[in-house]
Design a protein around this motif. Structure first.
Motif, PDB file in Angstrom:
ATOM      1  N   GLY A   1     -85.371  66.537 -46.105  1.00 37.99           N
ATOM      2  CA  GLY A   1     -84.523  66.647 -47.278  1.00 37.99           C
ATOM      3  C   GLY A   1     -83.361  65.682 -47.237  1.00 37.99           C
ATOM      4  O   GLY A   1     -83.251  64.826 -46.346  1.00 37.99           O
ATOM      5  N   ARG A   2     -82.494  65.821 -48.208  1.00 35.05           N
ATOM      6  CA  ARG A   2     -81.309  64.979 -48.298  1.00 35.05           C
ATOM      7  C   ARG A   2     -80.089  65.883 -48.266  1.00 35.05           C
ATOM      8  O   ARG A   2     -80.085  66.963 -48.869  1.00 35.05           O
ATOM      9  N   VAL A   3     -79.075  65.448 -47.538  1.00 38.94           N
ATOM     10  CA  VAL A   3     -77.842  66.231 -47.460  1.00 38.94           C
ATOM     11  C   VAL A   3     -77.065  66.039 -48.750  1.00 38.94           C
ATOM     12  O   VAL A   3     -76.721  64.906 -49.108  1.00 38.94           O
ATOM     13  N   VAL A   4     -76.808  67.152 -49.446  1.00 37.75           N
ATOM     14  CA  VAL A   4     -76.066  67.077 -50.709  1.00 37.75           C
ATOM     15  C   VAL A   4     -74.573  67.268 -50.463  1.00 37.75           C
ATOM     16  O   VAL A   4     -73.741  66.511 -50.937  1.00 37.75           O
ATOM     17  N   GLU A   5     -74.266  68.303 -49.688  1.00 40.49           N
ATOM     18  CA  GLU A   5     -72.855  68.635 -49.512  1.00 40.49           C
ATOM     19  C   GLU A   5     -72.662  69.347 -48.178  1.00 40.49           C
ATOM     20  O   GLU A   5     -73.484  70.194 -47.810  1.00 40.49           O
ATOM     21  N   LEU A   6     -71.618  68.996 -47.481  1.00 42.81           N
ATOM     22  CA  LEU A   6     -71.259  69.730 -46.263  1.00 42.81           C
ATOM     23  C   LEU A   6     -70.265  70.810 -46.665  1.00 42.81           C
ATOM     24  O   LEU A   6     -69.218  70.516 -47.226  1.00 42.81           O
ATOM     25  N   LEU A   7     -70.605  72.077 -46.415  1.00 39.87           N
ATOM     26  CA  LEU A   7     -69.812  73.190 -46.931  1.00 39.87           C
ATOM     27  C   LEU A   7     -68.738  73.645 -45.945  1.00 39.87           C
ATOM     28  O   LEU A   7     -67.795  74.323 -46.328  1.00 39.87           O
ATOM     29  N   VAL A   8     -68.929  73.294 -44.666  1.00 42.15           N
ATOM     30  CA  VAL A   8     -68.030  73.821 -43.638  1.00 42.15           C
ATOM     31  C   VAL A   8     -67.445  72.659 -42.846  1.00 42.15           C
ATOM     32  O   VAL A   8     -68.170  71.735 -42.460  1.00 42.15           O
ATOM     33  N   GLN A   9     -66.157  72.712 -42.632  1.00 43.00           N
ATOM     34  CA  GLN A   9     -65.487  71.645 -41.897  1.00 43.00           C
ATOM     35  C   GLN A   9     -65.577  71.897 -40.391  1.00 43.00           C
ATOM     36  O   GLN A   9     -65.586  73.050 -39.959  1.00 43.00           O
ATOM     37  N   PRO A  10     -65.621  70.814 -39.593  1.00 41.27           N
ATOM     38  CA  PRO A  10     -65.588  70.993 -38.136  1.00 41.27           C
ATOM     39  C   PRO A  10     -64.386  71.839 -37.719  1.00 41.27           C
ATOM     40  O   PRO A  10     -63.298  71.710 -38.290  1.00 41.27           O
ATOM     41  N   GLY A  11     -64.619  72.705 -36.754  1.00 34.11           N
ATOM     42  CA  GLY A  11     -63.552  73.582 -36.287  1.00 34.11           C
ATOM     43  C   GLY A  11     -63.600  74.961 -36.914  1.00 34.11           C
ATOM     44  O   GLY A  11     -62.874  75.857 -36.509  1.00 34.11           O
ATOM     45  N   THR A  12     -64.474  75.128 -37.923  1.00 34.71           N
ATOM     46  CA  THR A  12     -64.544  76.403 -38.623  1.00 34.71           C
ATOM     47  C   THR A  12     -65.549  77.330 -37.948  1.00 34.71           C
ATOM     48  O   THR A  12     -66.639  76.910 -37.586  1.00 34.71           O
ATOM     49  N   THR A  13     -65.173  78.591 -37.772  1.00 32.31           N
ATOM     50  CA  THR A  13     -66.072  79.591 -37.206  1.00 32.31           C
ATOM     51  C   THR A  13     -66.629  80.443 -38.340  1.00 32.31           C
ATOM     52  O   THR A  13     -65.872  80.960 -39.158  1.00 32.31           O
ATOM     53  N   VAL A  14     -67.950  80.542 -38.394  1.00 32.25           N
ATOM     54  CA  VAL A  14     -68.589  81.325 -39.455  1.00 32.25           C
ATOM     55  C   VAL A  14     -69.658  82.220 -38.842  1.00 32.25           C
ATOM     56  O   VAL A  14     -70.169  81.937 -37.748  1.00 32.25           O
TER      57      VAL A  14
END
Lengths: 82, 425
Positions: free
Chosen positions: B53-66
């Motif tokens: 696939g193709r990456v459309v959008e990165l939803l989470v920033q580095p450093g974020t815990t989910v």
């Protein structure tokens, strides 16, 4: 290569495998597997790297002679290709 | 269109911290590409994507815990799905400390389609790298990235020595490297880098404790042991290794793994996952290898299809897996799907181990140290190298009789070690 030189080679390799251990605090006459907490994979890695660094391929049958830091250093010094 | 979600990298993982993206919006990704680095309480893990696939959008920033299952990125492409749960069991409906962000039940409970074996993907894996501000790539180990995260160091400002940024480089950049302190100075009560590191050790201990407590609470273990005469196996290995260079030598540990894997193939009730009240036997044998970490801790990543591998294939793979486990470079597929686990105490260990099963697996094989002991052989006393093999298995799935057959199969396999040498394609 004399024993002092081979000892420094071995010590350098052991420090890479076990960076958390202070080699000056171990007994160089005793089995490194226990002194430095090396498992069989670690020990094989050490023997492999010794072969790369010095050209000395230690056969498995000679492993009992090279279990200690001193034993391995003396073995290498005695077997290194001139 | 689909979401790339925080994967479950083991039954003990409830949340993860995104350390780094290895892709940008617009990038095309392929099955098996490593596209992100995630920190669990145990290790930094390279996370693979299992779809094209193709990456459309990165939803989470580095450093974020989910939480596990939370969307990390939007992917666009044909048949895009998530690698949630990898090829392993789906996350169980255990109470989570934090509410999940609206998980769709059909996505979290339906088994993912069985992906392609990772060995075939290796060639296409993206290198673990991200971009400098000037567009050139940063090469850094996941462990270095984790330290950078802990120390608040921007990796693009770190100078790597030898081409790849190491932990030492990160610590030097943070001014917290142990070598920074003059040797004659009085050491502070806590070196600057200690709190983060000890936090991590504490988190790992907590994760192990939580998982093992759950195992003991939920799994009705039964335990068996048998003593195996290792003469034939060790003699055969000595003969094999005598002709070989050091790098080609096979250790007993690899032979033991192969014996377990081959035996597990014929024991479906030892090889699989107990999830949501049902046992799901697995067709593949992915042997979890319990690796003790220097300084404490334990991690048990998978050697995929160990039953099919030749010894000469298995040995370097085992070595590589252990080294990566200790340096924090494991891949998500290795964390999520062991079908049973082997713990080998090794040359310095105790003689016997009663293991604790890793949920949702249903068996764990333990090997103690090989010791020379007197034993009766054909009516005579002999001294032989003996190995105590143990099995901890799940009574919800099998009984002691079946477990005994499993141990007997392992014993039999080790009496004909030459049969363990080859692989099956």
């Amino acid at each position: 290569m004399n024993v002092d030189e081979s000892r420094s080679v071995v010590a350098g390799l052991v420090e890479q495998i076990a960076p958390d251990v202070d080699l000056t605090s171990i007994d160089p006459e005793r089995d490194m597997r226990r002194e430095v907490d090396l498992d069989s994979l670690d020990f094989q890695t050490l023997v492999e790297q010794v072969a790369e660094a010095t050209g000395v391929e230690i056969p498995e049958t000679d492993y009992p002679q090279v279990r200690s830091l001193t034993g391995m250093s003396e073995y290498i010094a005695a077997h290194v290709p001139s | 269109m689909g979401d790339f979600r925080m994967p479950s990298l083991g039954a003990d993982m409830t949340e993860g911290t995104l350390l780094e993206w290895l892709v940008h919006p617009g990038d095309v990704v392929h099955r098996g590409d490593i596209i992100a680095v995630v920190d669990t309480s145990k290790s930094a893990i390279d996370v693979e994507v299992f779809e094209e696939g193709r990456v459309v959008e990165l939803l989470v920033q580095p450093g974020t815990t989910v939480p596990v299952g939370a969307p990390l990125a939007r992917l666009d492409g044909v048949g895009v799905a998530t690698d949630e749960g990898g090829r392993g069991p789906q996350p169980e409906a255990t109470p989570k400390p934090k509410p999940k962000p609206k998980p769709k039940p059909e996505e979290t409970l339906t088994p993912a389609p069985s992906p392609v074996p990772p060995a075939k993907e290796a060639a296409r894996r993206a290198p673990a790298a991200q971009q400098h501000r000037d567009g050139s790539h940063i090469a850094a180990s996941p462990f270095a990235r984790r330290r950078a995260q802990e120390l608040g160091v921007d990796l693009s400002t770190v100078v790597g020595h030898g081409g790849v940024i190491s932990v030492a480089d990160v610590e030097a950049a943070a001014g917290s490297g142990p070598s920074e302190a003059p040797p004659e100075s009085v050491p502070p009560a806590q070196p600057p880098s200690a709190p983060a590191a000890s936090d991590h050790a504490a988190a790992m201990r907590q994760a192990i404790g939580a998982l093992m407590a759950r195992s003991k609470r939920e799994i009705p273990h039964y335990y068996l042991q048998t003593t195996i005469d290792m003469s034939a196996a060790l003699d055969w290995l000595s003969g094999l290794n005598a002709e070989r260079t050091v790098a080609e030598r096979v250790l007993p540990a690899a032979l033991l793994l192969k014996a377990v894997a081959v035996s597990a193939r014929g024991m479906p009730d030892m090889n699989g996952f107990f999830v949501d009240g049902n046992f799901r036997p697995q067709d593949h044998v992915h042997v979890g290898v319990a690796v003790s970490l220097r300084g404490g801790g334990l991690i048990a990543p998978a050697l995929h299809d160990a039953d099919l591998a030749s010894l000469d294939d298995l040995m370097p793979r085992m070595k590589d897996l252990v080294q990566r486990a200790r340096s924090g470079r494991l891949r998500s597929s290795e964390m999520s799907d062991p079908t049973l686990t082997v713990t080998n105490l090794g040359e310095q260990g105790a003689e016997l181990v009663h293991g604790v099963i890793y949920p949702p697996q249903v068996s764990l094989v333990g090997f103690g140290r090989i010791v020379e002991r007197p034993i009766a052989v054909q009516g005579m006393l002999a001294v032989r190298p003996l190995l105590v093999a143990t099995l901890a298995a799940d009574h919800r799935v099998s009984d002691g009789h079946r477990g005994g057959l499993f141990l007997a199969a392992i014993d039999a396999a080790l009496q004909s070690p030459e049969n363990l040498q080859g692989g099956t394609s």
